[in-house]
Enzyme design. Structure first.
Site, short mmCIF file in Angstrom:
data_model
loop_
_atom_site.label_atom_id
_atom_site.label_comp_id
_atom_site.label_asym_id
_atom_site.label_seq_id
_atom_site.Cartn_x
_atom_site.Cartn_y
_atom_site.Cartn_z
N ASP A 18 -3.11 -24.05 -36.29
CA ASP A 18 -3.81 -24.47 -35.07
C ASP A 18 -4.47 -25.84 -35.19
OD1 ASP A 18 -6.27 -24.01 -36.48
OD2 ASP A 18 -7.23 -23.44 -34.60
N GLU A 19 -4.14 -26.58 -36.23
CA GLU A 19 -4.92 -27.77 -36.52
C GLU A 19 -4.04 -28.86 -37.12
OE1 GLU A 19 -8.58 -28.47 -39.61
OE2 GLU A 19 -7.86 -26.47 -39.27
P1 TTP Z 1 -10.07 -22.04 -37.18
O1 TTP Z 1 -9.58 -23.25 -36.47
O2 TTP Z 1 -10.94 -22.23 -38.38
O3 TTP Z 1 -10.87 -21.09 -36.19
P2 TTP Z 1 -10.60 -20.76 -34.66
O4 TTP Z 1 -9.50 -21.59 -34.09
O5 TTP Z 1 -10.44 -19.30 -34.53
O6 TTP Z 1 -11.99 -21.14 -33.99
P3 TTP Z 1 -12.58 -22.60 -33.70
O7 TTP Z 1 -12.70 -22.70 -32.22
O8 TTP Z 1 -13.91 -22.60 -34.38
O9 TTP Z 1 -11.61 -23.59 -34.27
O10 TTP Z 1 -8.84 -21.16 -37.66
C1 TTP Z 1 -7.66 -21.05 -36.89
C2 TTP Z 1 -7.08 -19.67 -37.00
O11 TTP Z 1 -6.81 -19.36 -38.37
C3 TTP Z 1 -8.01 -18.59 -36.52
O12 TTP Z 1 -7.88 -18.37 -35.12
C4 TTP Z 1 -7.60 -17.40 -37.33
C5 TTP Z 1 -7.08 -17.98 -38.63
N1 TTP Z 1 -8.07 -17.82 -39.69
C6 TTP Z 1 -7.99 -16.71 -40.52
O13 TTP Z 1 -7.08 -15.90 -40.40
N2 TTP Z 1 -8.96 -16.55 -41.49
C7 TTP Z 1 -9.99 -17.43 -41.66
O14 TTP Z 1 -10.85 -17.23 -42.54
C8 TTP Z 1 -10.07 -18.58 -40.80
C9 TTP Z 1 -11.20 -19.58 -40.93
C10 TTP Z 1 -9.09 -18.73 -39.83
MG MG Z 2 -9.40 -23.64 -34.42
#
Ligand code: TTP
Ligand code: MG
Length: 380
Positions: free
Chosen positions: A106-107
């Site tokens: 997602d990044e």
């Molecule tokens: P993130 O981008 O860290 O979190 P997010 O997108 O859910 O929330 P934010 O709006 O704060 O960005 O992580 C992306 C995805 O990766 C998240 O939806 C689920 C997965 N993930 C895990 O499975 N375990 C973890 O410990 C983290 C941090 C993320």
């Molecule tokens: Mg995220």
């Protein structure tokens, strides 16, 4: 002086949870937890913003999340769907630059220095990317725009959800000075504690330390802290080569003829591959068995499955058939290898970012009837 770059960092908002709310309207506006069920040893992968208000966060034990919010709705992750969305957003990124460095599903970092249409248009491009993501996936993302990776990443987190934050070179010094130390790249819980003991709580405190002092205290990382405190981060955006396959092989201590022994060895390889597949968050359609016989002749046998493979058990169902199709056993074997290829969620060359694979089907179960290839032997 670092050349002036334009870096965008994009991060989807509450990614897995938002996908679940998109696909299940009854979950919208509710505390949603994606991860293991509360009565298990499972953990929270992520949760909706509604759930975050209760103090729930990623990596928390599901049982604890349940205690914090008993009415939260727990849902199992659907990795195939998240991978598909990931493919869609990467296709959008590719419309802007080839210099894309994904950090997870997602990044990603985008270096748009060469893409910029006119000075100061990076912000417009970032806004456009967020809009396209929303139009094509129905999901929101947040973006950070700056002149290096460190600042772009911190910026994308500043105004979640659906936020766009720009840090110009002029603003960088003030921005970093007030930044809590835990937000600095590479500062985990342990480093944060150590910093706090030293009286370093924000960027401004870090500035009072000499480079050699930080190196003495934090090793190589200390030099990095010294520089990012001054807004200097020369790390390039590195476009990842698409991974084509994930495999493992082992040369046996002695030549063997016993097929059961071979299957035990293959099982161990499959377990390792399963772990790497999980880490890469991918699945694959083709399994290849490599056999080197005692006389050093080498063969590979492949099988392409209609539904994607991920588990060691699935791999072994196919590997067992392939092994039995080979001369292994009649002939002594000195090396065995397994490789998965035709990975799902990777760049398939499609420009629309849609994966050409049937999603929604569980990644388990061997679907031989629909397999597109028959096992074939290739002599090397
Ligand atoms: P993130 O981008 O860290 O979190 P997010 O997108 O859910 O929330 P934010 O709006 O704060 O960005 O992580 C992306 C995805 O990766 C998240 O939806 C689920 C997965 N993930 C895990 O499975 N375990 C973890 O410990 C983290 C941090 C993320
Ligand atoms: Mg995220």
């Amino acid at each position: 002086m670092e050349p002036h770059r334009k870096i965008i960092h994009i991060d989807m908002d509450a990614f897995y949870a938002s996908v679940e709310q998109r696909d299940h309207p009854e979950l919208r506006g509710k505390p949603v937890i994606v991860g293991g069920p509360p009565n298990s040893r499972g953990v929270v992968a992520t949760c909706s913003y509604e759930a975050r208000q209760f103090g729930i966060h990623s990596a928390m034990a599901s049982s604890r999340a349940y205690r914090l919010c008993p009415r939260a709705i727990f849902v199992r992750p659907r990795m195939e769907v998240y991978r598909q969305v990931s493919g869609q957003i990467r296709a959008i990124f590719r419309q802007y630059t080839d210099l894309i460095e994904p950090l997870s599903l997602d990044e990603a970092f985008l270096d748009i220095t060469r893409t910029e249409r006119q000075p100061n248009s990076a912000t417009w491009l970032a806004r456009e990317i967020l809009q396209r993501i929303h139009q094509q996936t129905g999901l929101t993302a947040s973006a950070g725009v700056s002149y290096n990776k460190f600042l772009a990443k911190v910026a994308s987190d500043c105004h979640k959800p659906a936020g766009l934050t720009v840090i110009t070179p002029d603003q960088a010094a003030d921005f970093i000075a007030q930044l809590p130390i835990r937000r600095f790249f590479g500062v985990g819980k342990v480093t944060e504690k150590k910093m706090h003991r030293l009286g370093i709580t924000c960027g401004a405190d870090l500035l009072t330390y000499q480079e050699h002092e930080l190196v003495r205290l934090f090793g190589k990382q200390g030099r990095f802290f010294y520089h990012i405190a001054r807004g200097i981060d020369d790390r390039p955006v590195i476009a990842h080569r698409q991974r084509k396959s994930i495999g493992n092989e082992t040369t046996l201590g002695e030549d063997i003829r016993d097929r059961d022994q071979m299957l035990t060895i293959l099982s161990a390889l499959a377990e390792k591959i399963e772990a790497r597949m999980a880490h890469a968050q991918t699945a694959a359609h083709t399994l290849t068995l490599k056999i080197k016989f005692a006389d050093f002749q080498q063969i590979t046998l492949s099988f392409t499955n209609a539904s994607p493979l991920q588990s060691a058990a699935d791999m072994m169902t196919i590997a067992t058939t392939l092994l039995h199709d080979s001369a292994a056993g009649e002939r002594a074997v000195r090396l065995l290898g397994l490789t998965l290829s035709n990975l799902v969620g990777q760049d398939t060359g499609n420009t629309d970012g849609q994966l050409s694979l049937p999603f929604g089907t569980p990644a388990t179960g061997i679907d031989t009837a629909q397999s597109s290839h028959h096992p074939h032997e290739v002599y090397a």
